[in-house]
Design an enzyme around this catalytic site. Structure first.
Site, PDB file in Angstrom:
ATOM      1  N   CYS A   1       0.830  -1.198   0.000  1.00  0.00           N
ATOM      2  CA  CYS A   1       0.000   0.000   0.000  1.00  0.00           C
ATOM      3  C   CYS A   1       0.867   1.251   0.000  1.00  0.00           C
ATOM      4  O   CYS A   1       1.440   1.623   1.031  1.00  0.00           O
ATOM      5  CB  CYS A   1      -0.913  -0.042   1.233  1.00  0.00           C
ATOM      6  SG  CYS A   1      -1.876   1.443   1.474  1.00  0.00           S
TER       7      CYS A   1
ATOM      8  N   CYS B   1      -0.262   4.060   2.275  1.00  0.00           N
ATOM      9  CA  CYS B   1       0.023   3.815   3.698  1.00  0.00           C
ATOM     10  C   CYS B   1       1.505   4.025   4.005  1.00  0.00           C
ATOM     11  O   CYS B   1       1.855   4.605   5.025  1.00  0.00           O
ATOM     12  CB  CYS B   1      -0.318   2.372   4.088  1.00  0.00           C
ATOM     13  SG  CYS B   1      -1.934   1.827   3.555  1.00  0.00           S
ATOM     14  N   ASP B   2       2.376   3.535   3.137  1.00  0.00           N
ATOM     15  CA  ASP B   2       3.786   3.387   3.528  1.00  0.00           C
ATOM     16  C   ASP B   2       4.782   4.195   2.702  1.00  0.00           C
ATOM     17  O   ASP B   2       5.967   4.208   3.022  1.00  0.00           O
ATOM     18  CB  ASP B   2       4.183   1.897   3.444  1.00  0.00           C
ATOM     19  CG  ASP B   2       3.372   1.048   4.413  1.00  0.00           C
ATOM     20  OD1 ASP B   2       2.973   1.582   5.470  1.00  0.00           O
ATOM     21  OD2 ASP B   2       3.124  -0.135   4.116  1.00  0.00           O
TER      22      ASP B   2
HETATM   23  C1  LIG Z   1       0.556  -4.393   5.502  1.00  0.00           C
HETATM   24  C2  LIG Z   1      -0.579  -3.395   5.469  1.00  0.00           C
HETATM   25  C3  LIG Z   1      -0.366  -2.113   5.977  1.00  0.00           C
HETATM   26  C4  LIG Z   1      -1.400  -1.185   5.978  1.00  0.00           C
HETATM   27  N1  LIG Z   1      -1.167   0.058   6.495  1.00  0.00           N
HETATM   28  C5  LIG Z   1      -2.163   0.955   6.540  1.00  0.00           C
HETATM   29  C6  LIG Z   1      -1.965   2.236   7.104  1.00  0.00           C
HETATM   30  O1  LIG Z   1      -0.852   2.584   7.546  1.00  0.00           O
HETATM   31  N2  LIG Z   1      -3.008   3.108   7.129  1.00  0.00           N
HETATM   32  C7  LIG Z   1      -4.235   2.778   6.617  1.00  0.00           C
HETATM   33  O2  LIG Z   1      -5.174   3.588   6.687  1.00  0.00           O
HETATM   34  N3  LIG Z   1      -4.467   1.565   6.057  1.00  0.00           N
HETATM   35  C8  LIG Z   1      -3.463   0.652   6.008  1.00  0.00           C
HETATM   36  N4  LIG Z   1      -3.666  -0.565   5.418  1.00  0.00           N
HETATM   37  C9  LIG Z   1      -4.989  -0.852   4.842  1.00  0.00           C
HETATM   38  C10 LIG Z   1      -5.957  -1.217   5.982  1.00  0.00           C
HETATM   39  O3  LIG Z   1      -5.377  -2.224   6.772  1.00  0.00           O
HETATM   40  C11 LIG Z   1      -7.294  -1.710   5.410  1.00  0.00           C
HETATM   41  O4  LIG Z   1      -7.812  -0.733   4.537  1.00  0.00           O
HETATM   42  C12 LIG Z   1      -8.290  -1.960   6.532  1.00  0.00           C
HETATM   43  O5  LIG Z   1      -7.776  -2.883   7.477  1.00  0.00           O
HETATM   44  C13 LIG Z   1      -9.608  -2.504   5.982  1.00  0.00           C
HETATM   45  O6  LIG Z   1     -10.464  -2.732   7.056  1.00  0.00           O
HETATM   46  P1  LIG Z   1     -11.650  -3.808   6.974  1.00  0.00           P
HETATM   47  O7  LIG Z   1     -12.264  -3.814   8.319  1.00  0.00           O
HETATM   48  O8  LIG Z   1     -12.506  -3.524   5.804  1.00  0.00           O
HETATM   49  O9  LIG Z   1     -10.941  -5.196   6.654  1.00  0.00           O
HETATM   50  P2  LIG Z   1      -9.769  -6.011   7.379  1.00  0.00           P
HETATM   51  O10 LIG Z   1      -8.908  -5.158   8.210  1.00  0.00           O
HETATM   52  O11 LIG Z   1      -9.144  -6.809   6.294  1.00  0.00           O
HETATM   53  O12 LIG Z   1     -10.565  -6.980   8.362  1.00  0.00           O
HETATM   54  C14 LIG Z   1     -11.372  -7.999   7.881  1.00  0.00           C
HETATM   55  C15 LIG Z   1     -11.696  -8.937   8.995  1.00  0.00           C
HETATM   56  O13 LIG Z   1     -12.626  -9.939   8.569  1.00  0.00           O
HETATM   57  C16 LIG Z   1     -12.226 -11.174   9.098  1.00  0.00           C
HETATM   58  N5  LIG Z   1     -12.784 -12.272   8.338  1.00  0.00           N
HETATM   59  C17 LIG Z   1     -12.641 -12.566   7.037  1.00  0.00           C
HETATM   60  N6  LIG Z   1     -13.310 -13.688   6.732  1.00  0.00           N
HETATM   61  C18 LIG Z   1     -13.918 -14.092   7.879  1.00  0.00           C
HETATM   62  C19 LIG Z   1     -14.751 -15.197   8.232  1.00  0.00           C
HETATM   63  N7  LIG Z   1     -15.131 -16.117   7.333  1.00  0.00           N
HETATM   64  N8  LIG Z   1     -15.175 -15.315   9.518  1.00  0.00           N
HETATM   65  C20 LIG Z   1     -14.816 -14.394  10.456  1.00  0.00           C
HETATM   66  N9  LIG Z   1     -14.035 -13.327  10.168  1.00  0.00           N
HETATM   67  C21 LIG Z   1     -13.593 -13.197   8.900  1.00  0.00           C
HETATM   68  C22 LIG Z   1     -10.701 -11.103   9.010  1.00  0.00           C
HETATM   69  O14 LIG Z   1     -10.119 -12.086   9.788  1.00  0.00           O
HETATM   70  C23 LIG Z   1     -10.488  -9.686   9.542  1.00  0.00           C
HETATM   71  O15 LIG Z   1     -10.530  -9.688  10.933  1.00  0.00           O
HETATM   72  C24 LIG Z   1      -2.659  -1.529   5.413  1.00  0.00           C
HETATM   73  C25 LIG Z   1      -2.856  -2.806   4.872  1.00  0.00           C
HETATM   74  C26 LIG Z   1      -1.836  -3.736   4.902  1.00  0.00           C
HETATM   75  C27 LIG Z   1      -2.064  -5.107   4.330  1.00  0.00           C
END
Ligand SMILES: Cc1cc2nc3c(=O)[nH]c(=O)nc-3n(C[C@H](O)[C@H](O)[C@H](O)COP(=O)(O)OP(=O)(O)OC[C@H]3O[C@@H](n4cnc5c(N)ncnc54)[C@H](O)[C@@H]3O)c2cc1C
Length: 328
Positions: A133, A136-137
């Site tokens: 990303c 992000c980084d």
């Molecule tokens: C390495 C990395 C660094 C990042 N750094 C930043 C940053 O510095 N700043 C920023 O704003 N964004 C950052 N991001 C992006 C950010 O992490 C995502 O945009 C954000 O986490 C999305 O949130 P979400 O809740 O939609 O999904 P996610 O954070 O992906 O959470 C999804 C959840 O659903 C759960 N899940 C999936 N399937 C199932 C199932 N069948 N049963 C139960 N649970 C399930 C997963 O386990 C997880 O807990 C980064 C991403 C990565 C990969």
């Protein structure tokens, strides 16, 4: 039967849980058995989440979100959803343990997964030079030499964006031409900080504590060479986690769950979706959190329309000596 079950414990799921719990909807959060906390558990410093001027470690931010949701009465279960029945007024959620939970509404917030190269060093050096990303980084790579892997629009966008910080950006692509749209290609070709390395794939990511190079393999003759870099951005695609609902909810052409306009309403009544699983574009923690808010408010309105809204939650006062307050 529950008012609402939230599937996913990333910023979208926990923010939805905070709002739903404060509306006294007593949400159940199915957090996953191994990936609770979502994608930010895989990163170190988060510098762009408002409210933390010094930055915060990803896992610490997620622990705070969880604590905030639990403070208002959200219940968190460390299990995976393995199947869903979404038709009709009672939604059924089956967990890995075999237990079935029922709810009047569902918030689906399972996020999306960046495609990985599948190399050993990728996980080991994640947050230590390997990133998925640029938004992000990118900031961490000022005046560094870095590389982007990929040949599509998002790879070109990341590469162009990263030239704001890096002194040099290599774009590594397996073929001798790009998949990206013409305009994105032209922009990248015209950028003096970008150099293309054609017909090459990353065979290994080098470095013990942090990335210090790549081993590249020619896709033409298999020969290998090392390239000195300090950061690697993997931009080979992103897959919304829709496997549980791909035949139950309408999806968009980009593979995300379709929602009605700016709402979180999906194609099935009583089912709402939030976060990266509905977002083909922004995919940030703060946008996911905002989207979780929308979903919780949509659920409140939906349940109120069915005469099922809860009474306001009463939280312990965070300030000693002050009486507990009803929160709305
Ligand atoms: C390495 C990395 C660094 C990042 N750094 C930043 C940053 O510095 N700043 C920023 O704003 N964004 C950052 N991001 C992006 C950010 O992490 C995502 O945009 C954000 O986490 C999305 O949130 P979400 O809740 O939609 O999904 P996610 O954070 O992906 O959470 C999804 C959840 O659903 C759960 N899940 C999936 N399937 C199932 C199932 N069948 N049963 C139960 N649970 C399930 C997963 O386990 C997880 O807990 C980064 C991403 C990565 C990969």
């Amino acid at each position: 039967m529950r008012h609402v079950i939230i599937i996913g414990s990333g910023p979208a799921g926990y923010t939805a849980a905070i709002y739903a719990a404060r509306a006294n909807l007593e949400p159940l959060v199915v957090a996953s058995s191994v990936e609770a906390g979502g994608e930010l558990m895989n990163t170190t410093e988060v510098e762009n989440f408002p409210g933390f001027p010094e930055g915060i470690q990803g896992p610490d931010l997620m622990a705070k979100m969880q604590a905030q949701a639990e403070r208002f009465g959200a219940e968190v279960l460390y299990d995976d959803v393995v199947s869903l029945e979404l038709d009709g007024p009672v939604k059924k959620v089956t967990l890995g343990s075999g237990k079935v939970h029922e709810a009047a509404s569902i918030i689906y917030a399972t996020g999306s997964a960046y495609r990985k190269l599948g190399l050993e060093g990728e996980e080991r050096l994640s947050g230590r030079g390997v990133s998925w990303c640029a938004t992000c980084d990118g900031f961490f790579f000022r005046e560094r030499t870095i590389a982007v892997v990929g040949g599509g629009d998002s790879a070109m966008e990341e590469a162009n964006f990263l030239t704001k910080f890096a002194s040099k950006v290599y774009v590594i692509h397996r073929k001798d031409s790009l998949r990206a749209s013409k305009i994105m290609q032209e922009r990248a070709f015209a950028n003096p900080k970008i150099e293309f390395i054609w017909n090459s794939e990353v065979a290994d990511i080098l470095g013990d504590e942090a990335v210090n190079g790549l081993r590249l393999r020619s896709t033409v003759d298999g020969s290998e060479r090392d390239l000195e870099i300090e950061g690697l951005f993997v931009a080979i695609g992103n897959d919304p986690r829709t496997h549980l609902v791909h035949d139950k909810l309408e999806l968009t052409s980009q593979g995300t769950i379709w929602v009605d306009g700016r709402s979180s309403r999906t194609s099935v009544e009583g089912v709402f979706a939030a976060g990266d699983v509905i977002d083909p574009t922004y995919r940030q923690a703060i946008t996911a959190a905002g989207s979780g808010t929308v979903a919780a408010l949509d659920v409140e309105h939906f349940l109120a329309g069915r005469g099922e809204a809860g009474e306001p939650a009463v939280a312990d006062s965070p300030i000693e000596g002050l009486p507990d307050a009803a929160v709305v």
